[in-house]
Write a protein that holds these residues in place. Structure first.
Motif, PDB file in Angstrom:
ATOM      1  N   LEU A 122       6.521   0.389 -13.219  1.00 28.79           N
ATOM      2  CA  LEU A 122       7.520  -0.671 -13.327  1.00 28.79           C
ATOM      3  C   LEU A 122       8.624  -0.160 -14.240  1.00 28.79           C
ATOM      4  O   LEU A 122       8.398   0.047 -15.435  1.00 28.79           O
ATOM      5  CB  LEU A 122       6.915  -1.960 -13.880  1.00 28.79           C
ATOM      6  N   GLN A 123       9.782   0.092 -13.664  1.00 25.27           N
ATOM      7  CA  GLN A 123      10.940   0.536 -14.429  1.00 25.27           C
ATOM      8  C   GLN A 123      11.704  -0.697 -14.892  1.00 25.27           C
ATOM      9  O   GLN A 123      12.144  -1.506 -14.067  1.00 25.27           O
ATOM     10  CB  GLN A 123      11.835   1.422 -13.558  1.00 25.27           C
ATOM     11  N   LEU A 124      11.845  -0.837 -16.191  1.00 27.52           N
ATOM     12  CA  LEU A 124      12.532  -1.986 -16.780  1.00 27.52           C
ATOM     13  C   LEU A 124      13.891  -1.536 -17.309  1.00 27.52           C
ATOM     14  O   LEU A 124      13.949  -0.713 -18.228  1.00 27.52           O
ATOM     15  CB  LEU A 124      11.720  -2.567 -17.943  1.00 27.52           C
ATOM     16  N   ASN A 125      14.959  -2.046 -16.728  1.00 28.13           N
ATOM     17  CA  ASN A 125      16.317  -1.695 -17.138  1.00 28.13           C
ATOM     18  C   ASN A 125      17.051  -2.924 -17.641  1.00 28.13           C
ATOM     19  O   ASN A 125      16.674  -4.055 -17.333  1.00 28.13           O
ATOM     20  CB  ASN A 125      17.084  -1.089 -15.959  1.00 28.13           C
ATOM     21  N   SER A 126      18.089  -2.685 -18.411  1.00 29.56           N
ATOM     22  CA  SER A 126      18.936  -3.775 -18.933  1.00 29.56           C
ATOM     23  C   SER A 126      18.076  -4.887 -19.537  1.00 29.56           C
ATOM     24  O   SER A 126      18.238  -6.069 -19.232  1.00 29.56           O
ATOM     25  CB  SER A 126      19.806  -4.343 -17.803  1.00 29.56           C
TER      26      SER A 126
ATOM     27  N   TRP B 119       0.801  -1.226   0.000  1.00 27.17           N
ATOM     28  CA  TRP B 119       0.000   0.000   0.000  1.00 27.17           C
ATOM     29  C   TRP B 119       0.834   1.277   0.000  1.00 27.17           C
ATOM     30  O   TRP B 119       0.614   2.179  -0.788  1.00 27.17           O
ATOM     31  CB  TRP B 119      -0.929  -0.005   1.216  1.00 27.17           C
ATOM     32  N   ASP B 120       1.825   1.337   0.898  1.00 26.93           N
ATOM     33  CA  ASP B 120       2.557   2.599   1.017  1.00 26.93           C
ATOM     34  C   ASP B 120       3.898   2.573   0.301  1.00 26.93           C
ATOM     35  O   ASP B 120       4.687   3.507   0.431  1.00 26.93           O
ATOM     36  CB  ASP B 120       2.762   2.960   2.492  1.00 26.93           C
ATOM     37  N   GLY B 121       4.161   1.511  -0.412  1.00 33.51           N
ATOM     38  CA  GLY B 121       5.396   1.420  -1.164  1.00 33.51           C
ATOM     39  C   GLY B 121       6.599   1.018  -0.336  1.00 33.51           C
ATOM     40  O   GLY B 121       7.726   1.018  -0.833  1.00 33.51           O
ATOM     41  N   SER B 122       6.368   0.661   0.932  1.00 33.33           N
ATOM     42  CA  SER B 122       7.481   0.342   1.818  1.00 33.33           C
ATOM     43  C   SER B 122       8.008  -1.067   1.607  1.00 33.33           C
ATOM     44  O   SER B 122       9.115  -1.390   2.050  1.00 33.33           O
ATOM     45  CB  SER B 122       7.049   0.510   3.276  1.00 33.33           C
ATOM     46  N   ARG B 123       7.226  -1.889   0.957  1.00 30.40           N
ATOM     47  CA  ARG B 123       7.652  -3.274   0.747  1.00 30.40           C
ATOM     48  C   ARG B 123       7.385  -3.661  -0.694  1.00 30.40           C
ATOM     49  O   ARG B 123       6.275  -3.494  -1.191  1.00 30.40           O
ATOM     50  CB  ARG B 123       6.899  -4.208   1.686  1.00 30.40           C
ATOM     51  N   ALA B 124       8.412  -4.173  -1.333  1.00 31.35           N
ATOM     52  CA  ALA B 124       8.278  -4.601  -2.722  1.00 31.35           C
ATOM     53  C   ALA B 124       8.979  -5.938  -2.894  1.00 31.35           C
ATOM     54  O   ALA B 124       9.930  -6.251  -2.177  1.00 31.35           O
ATOM     55  CB  ALA B 124       8.878  -3.565  -3.668  1.00 31.35           C
ATOM     56  N   GLU B 125       8.511  -6.692  -3.844  1.00 30.77           N
ATOM     57  CA  GLU B 125       9.095  -7.986  -4.131  1.00 30.77           C
ATOM     58  C   GLU B 125       9.155  -8.159  -5.634  1.00 30.77           C
ATOM     59  O   GLU B 125       8.214  -7.791  -6.337  1.00 30.77           O
ATOM     60  CB  GLU B 125       8.263  -9.103  -3.506  1.00 30.77           C
ATOM     61  N   LEU B 126      10.244  -8.718  -6.115  1.00 30.83           N
ATOM     62  CA  LEU B 126      10.414  -8.948  -7.548  1.00 30.83           C
ATOM     63  C   LEU B 126      10.793 -10.394  -7.806  1.00 30.83           C
ATOM     64  O   LEU B 126      11.410 -11.043  -6.965  1.00 30.83           O
ATOM     65  CB  LEU B 126      11.487  -8.034  -8.120  1.00 30.83           C
ATOM     66  N   ALA B 127      10.430 -10.877  -8.964  1.00 36.77           N
ATOM     67  CA  ALA B 127      10.830 -12.220  -9.376  1.00 36.77           C
ATOM     68  C   ALA B 127      12.354 -12.283  -9.496  1.00 36.77           C
ATOM     69  O   ALA B 127      13.008 -11.281  -9.808  1.00 36.77           O
ATOM     70  CB  ALA B 127      10.174 -12.561 -10.705  1.00 36.77           C
ATOM     71  N   ASP B 128      12.906 -13.456  -9.275  1.00 36.07           N
ATOM     72  CA  ASP B 128      14.357 -13.627  -9.337  1.00 36.07           C
ATOM     73  C   ASP B 128      14.915 -13.214 -10.696  1.00 36.07           C
ATOM     74  O   ASP B 128      16.013 -12.657 -10.783  1.00 36.07           O
ATOM     75  CB  ASP B 128      14.719 -15.086  -9.062  1.00 36.07           C
ATOM     76  N   SER B 129      14.170 -13.458 -11.749  1.00 39.37           N
ATOM     77  CA  SER B 129      14.655 -13.185 -13.101  1.00 39.37           C
ATOM     78  C   SER B 129      14.806 -11.698 -13.410  1.00 39.37           C
ATOM     79  O   SER B 129      15.484 -11.329 -14.366  1.00 39.37           O
ATOM     80  CB  SER B 129      13.714 -13.821 -14.130  1.00 39.37           C
ATOM     81  N   VAL B 130      14.178 -10.842 -12.589  1.00 39.49           N
ATOM     82  CA  VAL B 130      14.236  -9.404 -12.863  1.00 39.49           C
ATOM     83  C   VAL B 130      14.761  -8.607 -11.686  1.00 39.49           C
ATOM     84  O   VAL B 130      14.855  -7.379 -11.751  1.00 39.49           O
ATOM     85  CB  VAL B 130      12.834  -8.871 -13.267  1.00 39.49           C
ATOM     86  N   MET B 131      15.126  -9.257 -10.610  1.00 36.58           N
ATOM     87  CA  MET B 131      15.410  -8.602  -9.342  1.00 36.58           C
ATOM     88  C   MET B 131      16.448  -7.489  -9.453  1.00 36.58           C
ATOM     89  O   MET B 131      16.306  -6.438  -8.831  1.00 36.58           O
ATOM     90  CB  MET B 131      15.855  -9.632  -8.315  1.00 36.58           C
ATOM     91  N   ASP B 132      17.475  -7.685 -10.210  1.00 35.99           N
ATOM     92  CA  ASP B 132      18.550  -6.689 -10.283  1.00 35.99           C
ATOM     93  C   ASP B 132      18.353  -5.690 -11.417  1.00 35.99           C
ATOM     94  O   ASP B 132      19.203  -4.819 -11.618  1.00 35.99           O
ATOM     95  CB  ASP B 132      19.905  -7.386 -10.479  1.00 35.99           C
ATOM     96  N   ARG B 133      17.228  -5.797 -12.122  1.00 37.45           N
ATOM     97  CA  ARG B 133      17.041  -4.951 -13.307  1.00 37.45           C
ATOM     98  C   ARG B 133      15.764  -4.120 -13.276  1.00 37.45           C
ATOM     99  O   ARG B 133      15.716  -3.047 -13.886  1.00 37.45           O
ATOM    100  CB  ARG B 133      17.036  -5.849 -14.556  1.00 37.45           C
ATOM    101  N   PHE B 134      14.745  -4.586 -12.614  1.00 38.40           N
ATOM    102  CA  PHE B 134      13.454  -3.888 -12.602  1.00 38.40           C
ATOM    103  C   PHE B 134      13.231  -3.242 -11.239  1.00 38.40           C
ATOM    104  O   PHE B 134      13.714  -3.720 -10.210  1.00 38.40           O
ATOM    105  CB  PHE B 134      12.312  -4.859 -12.893  1.00 38.40           C
ATOM    106  N   ILE B 135      12.446  -2.162 -11.253  1.00 32.15           N
ATOM    107  CA  ILE B 135      12.066  -1.466 -10.023  1.00 32.15           C
ATOM    108  C   ILE B 135      10.559  -1.221 -10.051  1.00 32.15           C
ATOM    109  O   ILE B 135      10.039  -0.698 -11.049  1.00 32.15           O
ATOM    110  CB  ILE B 135      12.800  -0.127  -9.885  1.00 32.15           C
ATOM    111  N   VAL B 136       9.888  -1.574  -8.965  1.00 26.37           N
ATOM    112  CA  VAL B 136       8.450  -1.333  -8.864  1.00 26.37           C
ATOM    113  C   VAL B 136       8.210  -0.244  -7.823  1.00 26.37           C
ATOM    114  O   VAL B 136       8.864  -0.206  -6.789  1.00 26.37           O
ATOM    115  CB  VAL B 136       7.689  -2.629  -8.507  1.00 26.37           C
ATOM    116  N   SER B 137       7.268   0.649  -8.131  1.00 26.78           N
ATOM    117  CA  SER B 137       6.954   1.731  -7.199  1.00 26.78           C
ATOM    118  C   SER B 137       5.508   2.169  -7.405  1.00 26.78           C
ATOM    119  O   SER B 137       4.858   1.745  -8.351  1.00 26.78           O
ATOM    120  CB  SER B 137       7.901   2.911  -7.405  1.00 26.78           C
ATOM    121  N   ARG B 138       5.018   3.021  -6.500  1.00 24.94           N
ATOM    122  CA  ARG B 138       3.649   3.512  -6.630  1.00 24.94           C
ATOM    123  C   ARG B 138       3.560   4.938  -6.138  1.00 24.94           C
ATOM    124  O   ARG B 138       4.329   5.367  -5.281  1.00 24.94           O
ATOM    125  CB  ARG B 138       2.675   2.610  -5.889  1.00 24.94           C
ATOM    126  N   ASP B 139       2.608   5.670  -6.681  1.00 25.77           N
ATOM    127  CA  ASP B 139       2.324   7.042  -6.280  1.00 25.77           C
ATOM    128  C   ASP B 139       0.824   7.116  -6.027  1.00 25.77           C
ATOM    129  O   ASP B 139       0.038   7.263  -6.970  1.00 25.77           O
ATOM    130  CB  ASP B 139       2.757   8.026  -7.370  1.00 25.77           C
TER     131      ASP B 139
END
Length: 121
Positions: free
Chosen positions: A80-84, A52-72
């Motif tokens: 969802l920021q997709l990098n590399s 809800w407040d963006g304090s906790r996020a979880e990503l799949a192992d396949s994208v963990m070091d490349r994607f960022i999830v956030s909310r406003d």
């Protein structure tokens, strides 16, 4: 609640994209918001979720070091920021909302229409 995903496109391997998901009404406290993707011929799979407040996020192992999830929440939007990006990241990306923290598709009650991400070599 209606969700509108956007931001997909065609990008070369190694590039970046930012996906957005706009909700039609105010996001409710306690809802977890997630991203899933489906590649051609494959099942839909979990990518990321954020609480809800963006304090906790979880990503799949396949994208963990490349994607960022956030909310406003002020904008009723999750990102969802997709990098590399890699060729295997190609697929339709869906945003969704669930009342519990979960990676399971069945727990997500609301779904957006999906946005296509194509990674080229």
């Amino acid at each position: 609640v209606q969700l509108q995903a956007s931001g997909g496109g065609v990008v070369q391997a190694g590039g970046s994209l930012r996906l957005s998901c706009l909700a039609s009404e105010r996001l409710y406290s306690g809802y977890v918001w997630g991203w899933f993707r489906q590649a051609p011929g494959k099942e839909r799979e979990f990518v990321a979720h954020v609480n809800w407040d963006g304090s906790r996020a979880e990503l799949a192992d396949s994208v963990m070091d490349r994607f960022i999830v956030s909310r406003d929440n002020a904008k009723n939007t999750i990102y969802l920021q997709l990098n590399s990006l890699k060729l295997e990241d190609t697929g339709v990306y869906y945003c969704a909302a669930a009342p519990v923290v979960s990676r399971a598709i069945a727990h997500y009650h609301y779904w957006g229409q999906g946005t296509q991400v194509t990674v080229s070599s």
